[in-house]
Design an enzyme around this catalytic site. Structure first.
Site, PDB file in Angstrom:
ATOM      1  N   TYR A   1       0.820  -1.213   0.000  1.00  0.00           N
ATOM      2  CA  TYR A   1       0.000   0.000   0.000  1.00  0.00           C
ATOM      3  C   TYR A   1       0.858   1.269   0.000  1.00  0.00           C
ATOM      4  O   TYR A   1       0.520   2.246   0.664  1.00  0.00           O
ATOM      5  CB  TYR A   1      -0.935   0.029   1.214  1.00  0.00           C
ATOM      6  CG  TYR A   1      -1.811  -1.183   1.369  1.00  0.00           C
ATOM      7  CD1 TYR A   1      -2.683  -1.578   0.353  1.00  0.00           C
ATOM      8  CD2 TYR A   1      -1.765  -1.943   2.526  1.00  0.00           C
ATOM      9  CE1 TYR A   1      -3.491  -2.694   0.495  1.00  0.00           C
ATOM     10  CE2 TYR A   1      -2.567  -3.069   2.675  1.00  0.00           C
ATOM     11  CZ  TYR A   1      -3.421  -3.443   1.655  1.00  0.00           C
ATOM     12  OH  TYR A   1      -4.217  -4.554   1.804  1.00  0.00           O
TER      13      TYR A   1
ATOM     14  N   TYR B   1     -14.709  -4.732   2.926  1.00  0.00           N
ATOM     15  CA  TYR B   1     -13.341  -5.157   2.580  1.00  0.00           C
ATOM     16  C   TYR B   1     -13.171  -6.570   3.119  1.00  0.00           C
ATOM     17  O   TYR B   1     -13.364  -6.819   4.309  1.00  0.00           O
ATOM     18  CB  TYR B   1     -12.285  -4.233   3.189  1.00  0.00           C
ATOM     19  CG  TYR B   1     -10.887  -4.760   3.000  1.00  0.00           C
ATOM     20  CD1 TYR B   1     -10.198  -4.515   1.818  1.00  0.00           C
ATOM     21  CD2 TYR B   1     -10.273  -5.537   3.976  1.00  0.00           C
ATOM     22  CE1 TYR B   1      -8.924  -5.028   1.616  1.00  0.00           C
ATOM     23  CE2 TYR B   1      -9.000  -6.059   3.776  1.00  0.00           C
ATOM     24  CZ  TYR B   1      -8.327  -5.800   2.605  1.00  0.00           C
ATOM     25  OH  TYR B   1      -7.072  -6.318   2.405  1.00  0.00           O
TER      26      TYR B   1
END
Length: 425
Positions: free
Chosen positions: A12, A140
């Site tokens: 990320y 998610y």
């Protein structure tokens, strides 16, 4: 030939512009120890899994003792005591009816197992047309391909892969908060019911993070919504799958989020806090109603899945010790104390709630979030917190804490004071 200047690829992160990451050399309790002697109070317990903090002596001892006996063996055709003991322990502590445990090695894989299990269940019940998932917006469920396909397709982080992923169904994210009255939840339930009516013929399972949609923005929802989801799944022959990877083991104030709604899902996925964060491991639990559809004289009815490291003895042994610590040391009491501090520090500060950059403040169990109006309003907060001895890692518009349960009230107040100071400075 010399090595490239950057061999380690971080998650990320834009590797071209990311600043040098702090180097962790150790940890104790809720604190990270960095090279050079710096210490940071970890407000996120390493992506919500280090529930006992760092360097817990009982967990370290359990790992060392198991390593002296058996580090790993395949579960294909073999078994071992730590795996059987952990399966028995999980059946004991999870909602009644979840009597069968399939191990894997991460939360994402655990969810992949759940989805495959649901589809094969429907096929073996004579409903092969029910092969799609129903998920919620703002959900998610992981970063593997199957999981990406059931994450929020609009605001989630996987929109780049939309052309590559299989397409499933999505219901609107519930909007009524955790404390909402039954009347206030009716609109959310009606929206979910509408999706069931339109698409139930091809839906195998409803996937849900009960009460707390974690990485989708820490959206906190009502137990009444969860109960209604259970009723709708029963009505339309759809399995109910709870993703308790983030919520399991106390994060919402009860051992499992399902307990708030007093319902049992057909399938439940656990990871993160399962081992206290000390090793990667996951468990997908199923009811006998699901499990028995796989029992047959036909070898083709067997569940064809088998991660190499499923039931790893080291992970099972440390998970057993983690659960023992949780129960013996009244962790639900520790979580209630942290919750009281979070509520006092964040709810009673009117200046925070009235700040023009603050959209909402939410607390549930040992979880709290200050939602900013835009992501840009959190630019620089990580460095700001580090200067004050706290490790915060926001995402999007959400500045949050999900601390280790061994965090003391004073340490918890230190974390919330830094979170508030960012807005009120």
């Amino acid at each position: 030939m010399p090595l490239p200047t950057q061999t380690l690829w971080h998650p990320y992160a834009q590797m071209k512009t990311q600043p040098k990451a702090p180097r962790v050399v150790g940890g104790q309790g809720a604190w990270l120890h960095l090279e050079g002697g710096e210490a940071l109070l970890d407000a996120t317990c390493s992506w919500w899994c280090m529930i006992h903090g760092y360097g817990h002596p009982r967990l370290v001892h359990a790992l060392k003792a198991q390593a002296d006996t058996l580090c790993h063996v395949m579960l294909g055709g073999l078994t071992h005591d730590p795996a059987q003991q952990l399966a028995d322990a999980l059946v004991r502590v999870t909602p009644k009816g979840l009597d069968h445990v399939f191990f894997s090695d991460s939360g994402s894989v655990g969810m992949e197992v759940a989805m495959k299990m649901a589809v094969q269940y429907q096929v073996q019940c004579g409903r092969p047309e029910k092969h799609k998932m129903l998920s919620l917006m703002r959900a998610y469920h992981g970063d593997t391909t199957g999981c990406m396909a059931v994450c929020d397709p609009e605001e989630g982080m996987h929109s780049l892969f939309s052309g590559f992923l299989p397409r499933h169904h999505f219901a609107p994210a519930p909007t009524a908060p955790f404390e909402a009255s039954p009347e206030a939840v009716e609109g959310d339930i009606a929206a979910l019911h509408q999706v069931f009516e339109q698409h139930h013929q091809e839906i195998a399972a409803l996937l849900m993070e009960p009460l707390l949609q974690a990485a989708g923005g820490l959206n906190m929802t009502s137990p009444y919504y969860v109960r209604a989801a259970r009723e709708l799944c029963d009505e339309f022959n759809v399995l109910l799958v709870f993703d308790e990877v983030a919520t399991g083991f106390g994060r919402t104030g009860k051992l499992f989020a399902a307990e708030h709604a007093e319902v049992t899902p057909d399938i439940m996925v656990l990871s993160k806090g399962l081992t206290g964060g000390y090793l990667g491991h996951a468990a997908t639990l199923a009811t006998s109603h699901v499990y028995e559809t796989f029992l047959s004289d036909d070898p083709g009815h067997a569940f064809m899945h088998g991660p190499t490291f499923m039931g790893n003895p080291l992970a099972c042994r440390v998970a057993l010790e983690s659960l023992a610590i949780f129960e013996e040391e009244d962790y639900l009491g520790k979580i209630a104390t942290l919750n009281a501090v979070l509520r006092h520090e964040l709810f009673e500060d009117t200046a925070l709630h009235q700040h023009p950059h603050v959209d909402d403040v939410r607390v549930l169990g040992a979880t709290a979030v200050i939602e900013a109006k835009t992501p840009e309003q959190l630019t620089g907060v990580q460095d700001f917190a580090r200067e004050r001895g706290v490790w915060l890692r926001p995402f999007g518009r959400w500045l949050y804490t999900m601390p280790a349960y061994v965090t003391t009230p004073d340490e918890m107040r230190r974390i919330t004071s830094v979170m508030k100071a960012w807005f009120l400075r």
